[in-house]
Design an enzyme around this catalytic site. Structure first.
Site, short mmCIF file in Angstrom:
data_model
loop_
_atom_site.label_atom_id
_atom_site.label_comp_id
_atom_site.label_asym_id
_atom_site.label_seq_id
_atom_site.Cartn_x
_atom_site.Cartn_y
_atom_site.Cartn_z
N ASP A 225 28.81 12.78 -2.22
CA ASP A 225 30.19 13.13 -1.92
C ASP A 225 30.89 13.68 -3.16
OD1 ASP A 225 32.61 12.84 -0.09
OD2 ASP A 225 33.25 11.63 -1.80
N GLU A 294 27.71 17.69 -2.13
CA GLU A 294 28.82 18.33 -1.43
C GLU A 294 29.50 19.28 -2.42
OE1 GLU A 294 32.88 17.25 1.04
OE2 GLU A 294 32.28 16.05 -0.69
#
Length: 553
Positions: A225, A294
């Site tokens: 993330d 990401e």
């Protein structure tokens, strides 16, 4: 050939054959299914999805043919940001179950040949993590686990000035003063999620051990993330304004050119070190750990996450090219979205395609229900990895949520990760399993988010028995993805008219699959033979959208 409104047809000239791949190649051709955990399946009646609920539904993925599950964070959390604020990286959030529940999920997944990808959040932690309190108190070795900086002087009222002009993703200063430590700490997102200092050697080793902890317990890969924010400029220099004449006060995140807080060189170096660690720990095994950072934005910085054959950084970065679709585009524009990734990607790279996530509106909201099938067939038939979101297999739609029913903490913040604006709650409604109370998602009278009222007809149980339902179209597409042609076949692109786009996948001297898309709202007539060379006289329909006017063989 008559092309009916918003549809896709797959046409086959020769027989297809399945391919057996070595275990280490599994992630290069897989279909990844994102499970937004609190919305997938509730096993204990508290109204919130959990790990045991995923285990209960594993045979759903066997039936679909899906090989890989990406599960959103299940680590111990304050839930200030619904799991993306981790308070303990090696413990399970009780809302989602126990360590035994996770172990059962890992074991049962392996029995079915299903891979598990965890959502690792290592850019930041919760401010309730013990590391942060010890860092505030300057207790070694935690003193520099976070990004701390002295004030840049003081205002007339005595308030400390932030170290620089950095703005958080949700606007407002990216710095918060800690009175006890007498310093500012940096947070790219909300102040309850302080950024970790990934330059600290002790912290880096701790994070590597955390990843190993989960890989050793059955996790096959990680989605990282907020990876583009892993590192910040060491000198903490002010970021320049995109428009030098901008006099807005205060400035917003979108006012700045983020050359010092996103995609900086040290981020790639950190990921390379992580890759080397994983190769050292697991390279001798007959499988590979998949790592997906990401990362999004301009193609140049994103493509650098692929690294080189001699300098590995990750498996592949997320492709957000289709996520920003918010209006109908022509065949030429549609082609550009595809080719811009394929042509800029390094030769050793693996492409990936997705159109919905927990942070983006569903396609039916951005366009309409029919367009969902256009995008589903596109992302599953293109070369590389297909990324699908829970509910895409039945065409789940969003619905408005009444005031007081929203469950997103800090809902005043606005995501700027995609042009269509906030997705949040609307794209995270509970999974629709059947037409019983609450769509079979929970036995609780009140699920954590309200269901779409169409669940009585749009659900898994109903569509399983409809030969031409979205569910059975999805199954057909996933089965096709296992064929040699869709794993290794070449890609060719054909804009046929302003709104009709086609592409082919073929093996030299062997089969061809032809994909035809009508991107408009009107019927068009095109001659495939006039545009695409070497087509046989007759073609077989393998799959088609519901309104195509064709039935598969």
């Amino acid at each position: 050939m008559d092309i009916i409104r918003k549809y896709l047809v797959l046409l086959l000239a020769y027989n297809l054959s399945d391919v057996i791949l070595s275990e280490k190649d599994w992630w290069k051709y897989t279909t990844i299914y994102e499970i937004y955990l609190p919305s997938f399946k509730d096993s204990n009646g508290d109204g919130i999805g959990d790990l045991k609920g995923v285990t209960l539904m594993l045979d759903h993925f066997v039936d679909l043919g899906v090989e890989t599950l990406w599960i959103t964070p299940f680590f111990k959390s304050t839930m200030e940001n619904l799991g993306y604020d981790v308070a303990n990286y090696t413990d399970i959030e009780p809302i989602y179950g126990t360590m035994k529940d996770f172990e059962d999920l890992a074991m049962e997944s392996k029995k079915r040949g299903i891979k598990l990808v965890a959502d690792f959040v290592i850019n930041h932690s919760s401010d309730t993590h013990p590391w942060f309190s010890k860092s505030i108190d300057r207790i070694e070795p935690y003193t520099n686990f976070y990004v701390w900086k002295d004030a840049k002087g003081f205002k007339e009222n005595g308030d400390p000035r932030p170290p620089n002009n950095w703005v958080g993703v949700y606007d407002g200063s990216a710095w918060t003063w800690n009175e006890k430590r007498k310093q500012f700490y940096y947070h790219q997102f909300i102040k309850e999620m302080p950024d970790l200092n990934l330059r600290d050697l002790t912290l880096k080793n701790e994070l590597k051990n955390i990843l190993k902890y989960w890989f050793d317990r059955g996790i096959d890969g990680g989605r990282l993330d907020a990876a583009r924010h892993f590192m910040e400029d060491l000198q903490l220099r002010d970021e320049p304004l995109l428009d030098p004449n901008n006099r807005r006060d205060p400035i917003t995140y979108n006012d700045l050119n983020h050359i010092y807080t996103a995609d900086i060189d040290d981020t790639y170096i950190f990921l390379h070190e992580l890759s080397e660690f994983i190769d050292k720990e697991y390279g001798s095994k007959n499988d590979e750990i998949m790592i997906i950072p990401e990362a999004f934005g301009d193609d140049g910085p994103v493509m650098k996450y692929y690294g080189t054959p001699d300098y590995k950084i990750c498996s592949f970065p997320f492709n957000f090219h289709f996520m920003s679709f918010a209006q109908f585009v022509t065949a030429t524009e549609f082609e550009h979205r595809i080719q811009s990734w394929l042509t800029k990607m390094p030769t050793h790279g693996v492409a990936n395609w997705g159109v919905e996530t927990h942070d983006h509106h569903r396609v039916g909201t951005r366009f309409n229900a029919e367009y969902e099938e256009v995008m589903l067939i596109t992302i599953t038939m293109l070369p590389g990895v297909a990324m699908v979101y829970y509910g895409q297999e039945i065409g789940m739609m969003e619905s408005k949520i009444r005031a007081g029913e929203t469950r997103i903490p800090n809902s005043n913040y606005v995501h700027k990760w995609s042009n269509e604006g906030v997705a949040e709650d609307q794209s995270r409604l509970p999974m629709q399993w059947d037409n019983t109370m609450n769509a079979g998602f929970t036995s609780n009278s009140k699920p954590w988010l309200p269901l779409n009222s169409n669940y009585w007809r749009v659900n898994v149980a109903e569509q399983k028995h409809q030969p031409y339902s979205r569910y059975n179209l999805f199954k057909t597409l996933i089965k096709l993805r296992r064929s040699e042609i869709l794993k290794f076949g070449t890609f060719k692109s054909y804009p046929l008219s302003t709104w009709v786009y086609s592409f082919s996948r073929n093996v030299p001297g062997g089969p061809m699959i032809l994909v035809v898309l009508n991107l408009s709202t009107e019927t068009e007539i095109v001659s495939l033979h006039n545009h695409i060379p070497n087509l046989p006289a007759s073609l077989v329909v393998l799959a088609a959208s519901a309104n195509a006017g064709y039935k598969r063989r």
